[in-house]
Design an enzyme around this catalytic site. Structure first.
Site, PDB file in Angstrom:
ATOM      1  N   LEU A 179       0.828  -1.205   0.000  1.00  0.00           N
ATOM      2  CA  LEU A 179       0.000   0.000   0.000  1.00  0.00           C
ATOM      3  C   LEU A 179       0.866   1.261   0.000  1.00  0.00           C
ATOM      4  CD1 LEU A 179      -2.966   1.069   0.220  1.00  0.00           C
ATOM      5  CD2 LEU A 179      -2.617   1.127   2.702  1.00  0.00           C
TER       6      LEU A 179
ATOM      7  N   GLU B 150       3.687   4.082  -0.465  1.00  0.00           N
ATOM      8  CA  GLU B 150       4.524   4.520  -1.577  1.00  0.00           C
ATOM      9  C   GLU B 150       5.497   5.601  -1.106  1.00  0.00           C
ATOM     10  OE1 GLU B 150       1.131   3.738  -5.035  1.00  0.00           O
ATOM     11  OE2 GLU B 150       2.046   5.725  -4.831  1.00  0.00           O
ATOM     12  N   PRO B 151       6.530   5.885  -1.901  1.00  0.00           N
ATOM     13  CA  PRO B 151       7.493   6.912  -1.504  1.00  0.00           C
ATOM     14  C   PRO B 151       6.850   8.261  -1.171  1.00  0.00           C
ATOM     15  CG  PRO B 151       8.372   5.672  -3.350  1.00  0.00           C
ATOM     16  CD  PRO B 151       6.959   5.196  -3.144  1.00  0.00           C
TER      17      PRO B 151
ATOM     18  N   GLY C 168       2.054   7.878   2.235  1.00  0.00           N
ATOM     19  CA  GLY C 168       2.056   7.050   3.428  1.00  0.00           C
ATOM     20  C   GLY C 168       0.695   7.116   4.091  1.00  0.00           C
ATOM     21  N   SER C 169       0.545   8.080   5.004  1.00  0.00           N
ATOM     22  CA  SER C 169      -0.741   8.254   5.678  1.00  0.00           C
ATOM     23  C   SER C 169      -1.839   8.683   4.707  1.00  0.00           C
ATOM     24  CB  SER C 169      -0.593   9.292   6.803  1.00  0.00           C
ATOM     25  OG  SER C 169       0.335   8.858   7.774  1.00  0.00           O
TER      26      SER C 169
ATOM     27  N   ILE D 239       7.814  -2.235   2.257  1.00  0.00           N
ATOM     28  CA  ILE D 239       6.875  -3.347   2.261  1.00  0.00           C
ATOM     29  C   ILE D 239       7.448  -4.536   3.038  1.00  0.00           C
ATOM     30  CG2 ILE D 239       5.469  -4.885   0.852  1.00  0.00           C
ATOM     31  CD1 ILE D 239       4.840  -1.814   0.657  1.00  0.00           C
TER      32      ILE D 239
ATOM     33  N   GLU E 179       1.386   1.021  10.101  1.00  0.00           N
ATOM     34  CA  GLU E 179      -0.069   0.810  10.181  1.00  0.00           C
ATOM     35  C   GLU E 179      -0.766   1.932  10.949  1.00  0.00           C
ATOM     36  OE1 GLU E 179      -1.716  -3.022  10.396  1.00  0.00           O
ATOM     37  OE2 GLU E 179       0.180  -4.015   9.898  1.00  0.00           O
TER      38      GLU E 179
ATOM     39  N   THR F  66       0.499   6.090  12.114  1.00  0.00           N
ATOM     40  CA  THR F  66       1.320   6.717  13.150  1.00  0.00           C
ATOM     41  C   THR F  66       0.457   7.049  14.368  1.00  0.00           C
ATOM     42  OG1 THR F  66       0.887   8.941  12.301  1.00  0.00           O
ATOM     43  CG2 THR F  66       2.810   7.768  11.387  1.00  0.00           C
ATOM     44  N   SER F  67       1.106   7.344  15.464  1.00  0.00           N
ATOM     45  CA  SER F  67       0.357   7.730  16.664  1.00  0.00           C
ATOM     46  C   SER F  67      -0.526   8.943  16.389  1.00  0.00           C
ATOM     47  CB  SER F  67       1.330   8.034  17.811  1.00  0.00           C
ATOM     48  OG  SER F  67       1.986   6.856  18.233  1.00  0.00           O
TER      49      SER F  67
END
Length: 374
Positions: A115, A117-118, A121-122, A147, A353, A355-356
Site C-alpha cells: 500500500l 509509496e514513496p 504514506g498516511s 513493504i 499501520e 502513526t500515533s
C-alpha cells in the site's frame, strides 16, 4: 492452552535465535515454516481452505507471545496473516480463496501487502501506482515502499489506482505473483530495528495482472484497505504488548539480581516505581487489545477501539523499553542485554499501520462524531 503452547515454542526456539537473526539481518524462514507446521499461519482462516479457524482474539494472543520472543518474527507473522491472508479471505471470491490461501497457510508461500509509496504514506488516496485495464488484464506501473516481507514474498496484495483524480474512488486491489514480468523487488537495508524482517521496495513496469486476480469489485480497493487496516492494527497492538512484556521481565529479573550498596536495586523506590508503571501500562494495553479483538470477532464496530489499543500499546512499549534500558544502565546499552534490541524494535510500532498522530485523529473524530449525533 493456545497461549502456553505458543509461549513454550517462542521461548524455547524463537527467543534464542532472535539476537542471531537480528545481527545477521536475516529473514527467519525456518521460524516461518515452524509457525506453519504448528498451524499458526492459518489462524482466523476457515478450515475449508486449510486454516485453523479462530478469530482475532486468538491471533492477538499468538502475536503477543511471538513478539515477546522475537519482534521481527512477529512483524512477519502479523503482516502475513493480518494484511495478506485477511485481504484474500475477506474480499476474495471462492475461486481466489481456494487458489491463494492454501499455499500461504501451509508455508509454501510468503505474503506481502503493498500500500505505502514513496510519496504516499498516511495519505493513502494519493497513491500514484496505476492499474490500466484492457484485454482482460491490468497493467501495473509504479513503486511501493517499505513493504514488509517484500524481499522474500511470493504472493503480493497490491493497491493501485485507475485514475488519480478519483482519489479513493478509483483504487483496485490485485494479487500479484512474484514471477510476473515487469515486477522486481529491491531489499531496503539499514533499519533501526526489526532487522530480521524483510523490507523492500516493489517496482512495477507495465506489469500484467489478470483481471481474475482482482479482489472485490472494481474501484473498491481503498475501502477494503481501510477495513483491513482497521483490524490489523489489533495485531500491532498485540505485538507492542509482547515487546513491552519482554522489557518488563528483563528489567525485573535484572533488578532483583543486581546489587548496589549491598542491596538489590529492586529494593529502591526509584526502580520499584518504574517497574510498577511498566506493569500497569502493559496490562492496560493488553486489556485494550483484547477488547478490540473481541469486538472484531463479534463483528461489532471497532475502529476507535482498535486505534486506542494500537496507540496506547505502542507508546507503552516504547516507554517500557526506555525504562528497561535505564534500569539495566550501561548493560542495557549493549546488545548482550536484549533490551537494546527491544528498544530498537519498539519504535516502529508507533509508525507503521498508522502513526500515533493518525490514531489520535481517528479516535478524536469518532468521539466528536458521536457527540454531534447525540
Amino acid at each position: 492452552m493456545l497461549a502456553k503452547t505458543v509461549q513454550d515454542f517462542a521461548q524455547d526456539y524463537l527467543a534464542p535465535m532472535a539476537p542471531i537473526l537480528d545481527e545477521r539481518e536475516e529473514f527467519p524462514m525456518e521460524n516461518f515454516h515452524r509457525l506453519a507446521s504448528m498451524g499458526l499461519l492459518g489462524i482466523t482462516i476457515d478450515e475449508k481452505y486449510g486454516g485453523a479457524g479462530g478469530g482475532f482474539k486468538e491471533f492477538s494472543i499468538v502475536t503477543e507471545e511471538i513478539a515477546k520472543a522475537c519482534g521481527a518474527t512477529s512483524a512477519i507473522y502479523g503482516s502475513h496473516i493480518g494484511l495478506v491472508l485477511q485481504s484474500i479471505a475477506r474480499f476474495g471470491n471462492e475461486e481466489q480463496k481456494s487458489r491463494f490461501l492454501p499455499p500461504l497457510i501451509d508455508g509454501t508461500s510468503v505474503g506481502a501487502w503493498g500500500l505505502t509509496e514513496p510519496e504516499s504514506g498516511s495519505d493513502v488516496a494519493s497513491m500514484s501506482t496505476t492499474s490500466t485495464s484492457g484485454d482482460g488484464l491490468y497493467r501495473l506501473n509504479g513503486t511501493k515502499h517499505f513493504i514488509t516481507n517484500g524481499d522474500v514474498a511470493d504472493t503480493f496484495v497490491i493497491y493501485a489506482t485507475q485514475n488519480r483524480e478519483l482519489k479513493s474512488k478509483g483504487v483496485n486491489c490485485l494479487v500479484v505473483d512474484r514471477n510476473t514480468p515487469g515486477f522486481q523487488t529491491i531489499k531496503q537495508d539499514g533499519k533501526l530495528g526489526m532487522k530480521a524482517s524483510s523490507t523492500a521496495e516493489l517496482i512495477f513496469e507495465d506489469c500484467p495482472v489478470p483481471e481474475k486476480n482482482r479482489l472485490g469489485e472494481e474501484n473498491t480497493g481503498f475501502y477494503s484497505a481501510m477495513q483491513i487496516l482497521e483490524s490489523s492494527r489489533i495485531a500491532i497492538a498485540a505485538q507492542s504488548v509482547g515487546i513491552g512484556q519482554a522489557c518488563l521481565e528483563a528489567a525485573t529479573n535484572y533488578a532483583v539480581s543486581r546489587k548496589t550498596f549491598n542491596n538489590p536495586i529492586a529494593s529502591y523506590q526509584a526502580i520499584q516505581w518504574m517497574l510498577a508503571d511498566m506493569a500497569t501500562e502493559i496490562d492496560a494495553a493488553r486489556l485494550l487489545t483484547r477488547r478490540a479483538s473481541i469486538l472484531k470477532d463479534m463483528k461489532e464496530p471497532h475502529n476507535k477501539e482498535a486505534s486506542m489499543a494500537k496507540l496506547f500499546a505502542s507508546e507503552s512499549a516504547n516507554r517500557a523499553a526506555t525504562k528497561a534500558v535505564q534500569i539495566l544502565g550501561g548493560y542495557g546499552y549493549f546488545k548482550s542485554s536484549h533490551v537494546e534490541r527491544y528498544f530498537r524494535d519498539a519504535k516502529i510500532t508507533e509508525i507503521y499501520e498508522g502513526t500515533s498522530e493518525i490514531h489520535r485523529m481517528i479516535i478524536s473524530r469518532s468521539i466528536i462524531n458521536q457527540a454531534n449525533n447525540n
